[in-house]
Design an enzyme around this catalytic site. Sequence first.
Site, mmCIF file in Angstrom:
data_model
loop_
_atom_site.group_PDB
_atom_site.id
_atom_site.type_symbol
_atom_site.label_atom_id
_atom_site.label_comp_id
_atom_site.label_asym_id
_atom_site.label_seq_id
_atom_site.Cartn_x
_atom_site.Cartn_y
_atom_site.Cartn_z
ATOM 1 C CD GLU A 41 -3.004 -0.612 0.024
ATOM 2 O OE1 GLU A 41 -3.125 -0.303 -1.186
ATOM 3 O OE2 GLU A 41 -3.422 -1.674 0.495
ATOM 4 C CG HIS A 42 -0.136 4.856 0.606
ATOM 5 N ND1 HIS A 42 -0.599 6.046 0.095
ATOM 6 C CD2 HIS A 42 -1.158 4.367 1.371
ATOM 7 C CE1 HIS A 42 -1.822 6.283 0.537
ATOM 8 N NE2 HIS A 42 -2.196 5.286 1.303
ATOM 9 N N GLY A 129 -16.911 4.567 -3.173
ATOM 10 C CA GLY A 129 -16.306 5.199 -2.013
ATOM 11 C C GLY A 129 -15.811 4.231 -0.974
ATOM 12 C CB ALA A 130 -16.007 0.661 -0.658
ATOM 13 N N GLY A 131 -12.959 2.355 -1.309
ATOM 14 C CA GLY A 131 -11.536 2.057 -1.471
ATOM 15 C C GLY A 131 -11.292 0.816 -2.291
ATOM 16 C CG LEU A 132 -13.631 -2.065 -2.353
ATOM 17 C CD1 LEU A 132 -14.914 -2.873 -2.249
ATOM 18 C CD2 LEU A 132 -12.446 -2.876 -1.815
ATOM 19 C CB SER A 133 -10.054 0.409 -7.672
ATOM 20 O OG SER A 133 -8.864 0.558 -6.965
ATOM 21 C CD GLU A 176 -8.076 7.732 -10.129
ATOM 22 O OE1 GLU A 176 -8.053 7.554 -8.909
ATOM 23 O OE2 GLU A 176 -8.554 6.909 -10.923
ATOM 24 C CG ASP A 188 -6.260 1.813 -7.519
ATOM 25 O OD1 ASP A 188 -5.668 0.965 -6.826
ATOM 26 O OD2 ASP A 188 -6.685 2.890 -7.060
#
Length: 399
Positions: A41-42, A129-133, A176, A188
């Site tokens: 992540e990140h 908006g769930a962080g699931l791309s 994006e 993503d």
Amino acid sequence: MIDPWTPTDGAATARAQFAEVFGGQPDGVWSAPGRVNLIGEHTDYNGGLCLPVALPHRTFVALRTRDDGGLGLVSGRESGVWSSELTAVGPGTVEGWPAYPAGVAWALTQAGIPVPGFDAAVASCVPYGAGLSSSAALESAFAVAIADRMGAAWTGPDPSSDEGRAFLAQACVRAENEVAGAPTGGMDQAASLRCAAGNALLLDCRDGSTRQVPFDLAAAGLDLLVIDTRAEHALVDGQYAQRRATCEAAAVTLGVPTLREIDPAGLPDALAALGDDVSRRRVRHVVSEIARVTEFVALLDVGRIRDVGPLMDASHESLRVDYEVTCAELDVAVATARAAGALGARMTGGGFGGSAIALIEAGTARPVADAVSAAFADAGFTAPEFLIATPSGPAHRDA
């Protein structure tokens, strides 16, 4: 549980909406998946490694080209019809969700592709908006739709090849970053366009190379539970950009192109060279997270999928303490899932809300979900939602 749509139902929903708004039938229907990141992540915007899988939950786009350069967009999740001209699209010109699909058309045009105008209807079962791309799924569905519909007029790399998919992913990233204004990395879009069913995608963000890594949950007697905390999640509120800017500044201070170049063995010296504690913590997370991806993949390569839990736990702790991108809901979800029997659990995605994942014994999703729901109720949080992540295939034409 939030179940995915069947391809037939998803395509039919998009087609019906298209006919209602634009009249007639679309040229076809294309879809692309959301994703969860197993670990890493990140790391994408730091030239690192990450390991996403595509979800069975997809965004469907019914599209018909037009020869006047106009654009018309409608979504089942939004009100109204958005319309513009392709020549009017660019950075800072489009607000809201249309920035993602219009941005893809703009980015492809910038890459020399003679993109036509189009009308399109969007239907999706990827949680928003769930962080699931959900944004990458939207972009990727449009990218494959445009490329496929152009046929012989397409001047880029073969969109069915991995080179072509990498080209499309890069256009989606530009959309994006530059049109929608979200400074994300490329994980993503790569996941949505380049994953394969039954596999995780090892993505090297330094050179864009990939490797399919077998991730057979069923054979191991496991499920991957996704916990949508329903805590507000946004990547355009400045926090994500702040983390990225700190990492890029640290790389300049350390004299390296990206933080990927820092060997874990040399991390203490690198940290000592940084002038503030925030930079040190951010760098420590990135370097250690890249190392965790390598360890995770090494375990999968020898069939030890059941042993990856501690790496997931360590990743979440690093994101909580060093990168500071978790929130109370994510921390409760992860701790409760572990207490309910998960082999490992962590937040997934950009953080500041969104979702967590838990590696659990097959058939235990309901009791684990019930435990998390009870913990959320006790804490006064909004009730969470859940889905099962089965490693699925990439963007493609459905009908």
